[in-house]
Design an enzyme around this catalytic site. Structure first.
Site, PDB file in Angstrom:
ATOM      1  N   ARG A   1     -18.125  27.775  78.423  1.00 17.69           N
ATOM      2  CA  ARG A   1     -17.373  28.291  77.288  1.00 17.69           C
ATOM      3  C   ARG A   1     -15.985  28.664  77.787  1.00 17.69           C
ATOM      4  NH1 ARG A   1     -17.109  34.135  77.007  1.00 17.69           N
ATOM      5  NH2 ARG A   1     -16.727  34.007  74.776  1.00 17.69           N
TER       6      ARG A   1
ATOM      7  N   ASN B   1     -12.773  31.601  77.552  1.00 18.17           N
ATOM      8  CA  ASN B   1     -12.313  32.920  77.143  1.00 18.17           C
ATOM      9  C   ASN B   1     -10.827  32.978  77.487  1.00 18.17           C
ATOM     10  OD1 ASN B   1     -12.392  35.458  76.099  1.00 18.17           O
ATOM     11  ND2 ASN B   1     -13.494  36.371  77.822  1.00 18.17           N
TER      12      ASN B   1
ATOM     13  N   GLU C   1      -9.840  31.289  80.754  1.00 21.34           N
ATOM     14  CA  GLU C   1     -10.967  31.215  81.684  1.00 21.34           C
ATOM     15  C   GLU C   1     -11.932  30.127  81.233  1.00 21.34           C
ATOM     16  OE1 GLU C   1     -11.134  36.000  82.769  1.00 21.34           O
ATOM     17  OE2 GLU C   1     -12.715  35.097  81.547  1.00 21.34           O
TER      18      GLU C   1
END
Lengths: 355, 332
Positions: free
Chosen positions: A223, A225, A265
């Site tokens: 994922r 961020n 990130e």
């Protein structure tokens, strides 16, 4: 693939810079014109050619400089790398995962030769060659986790799994967005996420934990961020807040395009086979506002996201004081035209900025 | 939860790729238990695993695809071969009978990547294993793993009779001081109160076997003051037969009749709908499915959902749970 490693710094004179290739492959995190937390997980098994999603552990032009910065951080503060006694096996798992991945995916840079437990590792960009015995801690200059993460971009949290929870029992954390391994070591998933606003109420962490507990060997996930960083600093740690926090007050309308960076990130999750631990690499990509707005779609969208972000999130991500300045700058690159769905810059279908 | 982020063109199918294998050896251990060994068809090594892990074995029984989980019992350091031991269950749904009667050396099958829901707690200063019958299998791999790193362990293994004591000889020969065996037909039983009372601080207890044994060990551990976090168990539920029922799959726009002998998950898969799963035994949570509408009674049999979730009628674990009533609509 030919790759030139930059000579650059992430401190003092901040000579960090992104090439055109790095700009083109930047993992822009917003798939629409607004942002709210979501679990937003997907499989981490490849992606478009030359994107940061393609390889298990992306190696880019900042590799050598990032590793030099990590070594400096560790010299000043050895507690950025910790491993509780029961996590050594997970450290070997991680070493194996990274060495196998890198030697398969970047054979020009990394080689791994194995004869049973006798291993020979060659890291050409960093000039490292070591013979060692797999699973024998005494044959490496550091513990296995520290050894391999001194040679791999991104922070690493190695999470023990027990009692239907994850525990921050080991890690290498030198490029973090204002959190501390030394503070979080030994905490469980809910404890280390306690400071995050809004997401608990939405049940995000309960759902995310269930997902993570079920990550299987052979099926890693990922994922994105993001946050904001003034100056291209990798080490934005609480331990050093007195050094970098004050730099947030140095933004002006003249320097913001170069100084203000979007920090993304790429978080990945791998099940480790022997220890059943979960490794959580957090890879940081920095890009200046002026480089972001070179992609018309990204410029329009970033303005809208920053403008409409709830106050709690802007405060948590540490840029609420600079938001007006950011919007003064970004709004110059938003003409109100619609943007296409998804994260890619879509330059072939995106109109140039209408001024 | 997967596939919501439009970051990339990542494949959206569920779980890891399957391992294509060939049956390399079949060994009859006794009247009930047979060991099956597998090697990869492409000749490469298997993925590393940790003691306590299981694999889901895919069996093509004519038109019917059977998927049964079995503990990996081979040495985790020996990756040319995976081995499982299968106890024949004459009253079961047929998977173990299929393995015993139909599978031959050389047959090609598919295995899932290893999944561990019964992992060693590596903080433990001592590992105390209590096994009943075929429940010995995960411990065989864990023992090999601990032996390789000089771990401290002790096994108490209860079997029906010497004839049915799978791997007893190997264990008592290799680890005479760490293994105690108890035979039901000799009226031997584990002196559990004493055993649990005398353990050093930092011991972790693991139990795998029939449901009655697991309940007994866990209850006794609680009564003697063991912290819950130090007591581990593994119990795979097999889906139980039941009355047929119909289910509507909203997203797929399909309706399926779940047969008396098949699980809800199997019925969904039969239609070609890609549904997530890991353990197929009500323990891992991967197949949790939202219920959109229902009129009837849920027969929840899993260990995953909380009681309030079960009562809410909003969730079901289709690997082991069933339904009786008029309407069931799932978000699948």
């Amino acid at each position: 693939m030919t790759l030139q490693f930059n000579t650059e710094t992430f401190r003092d004179d901040y000579s960090f810079h992104n090439s055109q290739r790095a700009i083109d492959r930047f993992p822009f995190p917003f798939h629409e014109d607004s942002y709210m937390y979501a679990v937003n997980m997907e499989r981490h098994q490849g992606g478009p050619a030359d994107s940061v999603y393609e390889k298990r552990f992306d190696v880019d032009e900042h590799y050598v400089a990032e590793m030099a910065d990590r070594a400096k951080v560790l010299d000043d503060d050895p507690l950025r790398c910790q491993s509780l006694p029961h996590m050594t096996l997970a450290g070997w798992d991680l070493l194996e995962l990274i060495m196998v991945s890198k030697s398969e995916e970047y054979p020009d840079f990394f080689e791994l030769h194995r004869e049973g437990r006798e291993w020979y590792w060659i890291n050409k960009p960093l000039g490292i060659e070591d013979h060692f015995t797999f699973m024998d801690d005494t044959t490496l200059p550091y513990g296995p986790m520290e050894y391999i993460t001194r040679q791999t971009q991104g922070d690493f949290c190695v999470l023990d799994q027990r009692e239907d929870n994850l525990w921050m029992d080991a890690g290498m954390v030198t490029t973090q967005a204002d959190w501390s391994l030394d503070f979080d070591i030994g905490m469980n998933f809910f404890e280390w996420h306690a400071p995050v606003p809004l997401a608990h109420e939405k049940g995000i962490f309960k759902r995310a934990l269930k997902f993570l507990l079920n990550i299987q060997q052979g099926a890693p996930a990922r994922r994105l961020n993001w946050t904001m960083t003034v100056n291209p600093l990798l080490d934005t740690s609480p331990e050093n807040y007195h050094k970098w926090g004050i730099q947030k007050t140095t933004l002006t309308s003249e320097n913001i395009g170069a100084k203000q960076h979007l920090r993304v990130e790429l978080q990945t999750f791998f099940r480790l086979p022997r220890s059943n631990a979960l490794v959580f690499p957090i890879r940081c990509y920095l890009m200046s506002f002026q480089d972001i707005v070179s992609k018309p779609k990204w410029g329009r969208r970033l303005n809208r996201v920053v403008r409409d972000l709830p106050e709690e999130l802007a405060a948590y991500k540490g840029f609420i004081a600079n938001r007006p300045l950011m919007l003064d700058y970004l709004s110059q690159f938003d003409d109100g035209l619609p943007t296409s769905f998804g994260v890619w810059p879509d330059e072939h279908i995106t109109p140039t900025l209408q001024r | 939860m997967t596939g919501t982020a439009p970051n990339s063109t990542a494949p959206k199918t569920v779980g890891a790729a399957k391992l294509a294998v060939r049956v390399s050896a079949i060994t009859t251990l006794n009247a009930l238990v047979t060991r099956f060994e597998f090697q990869r068809i492409d000749g490469t090594d298997f993925p590393t695993f940790s003691g306590g892990a299981h694999t889901v074995v895919e069996m093509m029984d004519g038109e019917k695809k059977r998927l049964n989980p079995y503990s990996l019992m081979s040495d985790p350091a020996e990756l040319s071969t995976y081995a499982i031991s299968v106890r024949r269950d004459d009253q079961g749904r047929g998977g173990s009978l299929f393995m015993h009667q139909k599978i031959k050396v050389g047959d090609e099958m598919a295995l899932s990547y290893p999944v561990n829901l019964f992992v060693l707690d590596l903080r433990a200063r001592k590992h105390l294993f209590v096994a009943g019958g075929i429940g010995i299998t995960p411990f065989l791999a864990q023992i090999k793993q601990l032996e390789a790193i000089g771990g401290n362990w002790e096994l108490h293994y209860s079997c029906r009779s010497p004839d049915l004591g799978s791997y007893v000889d190997e264990l008592t020969e290799n680890y005479p001081h760490a293994t105690s065996v108890y035979y039901d037909d000799k009226k031997q039983s584990i002196d559990l109160d004493n055993l649990l009372d005398g353990q050093p601080f930092g011991t972790h207890l693991y139990v795998c076997g029939p449901k009655g044994m697991i309940d007994w060990v866990r209850k006794t551990a609680t009564a003697t003051g063991w912290p819950q976090a130090h007591v581990h168990h593994e119990e795979f539920l097999a889906p139980q037969p039941g009355r047929p029922f119909a289910v509507r799959l909203k997203k797929s726009e399909l309706t399926v009749e779940v047969g008396a002998q098949e699980s809800l998950l199997e019925a969904i898969e039969r239609l070609g709908v890609d549904a997530p799963y890991l353990c197929r035994g009500g323990a891992c949570g991967q197949c949790e499915t939202d219920v959109l509408d229902s009129d009837g009674t849920f027969l929840h049999r899993d260990h995953w959902l909380e009681d309030d979730e079960k009562e809410s009628g909003e969730k079901i674990m289709p690997c082991v749970s069933r339904f009786e009533g008029k309407i069931l609509v799932l978000n699948r």
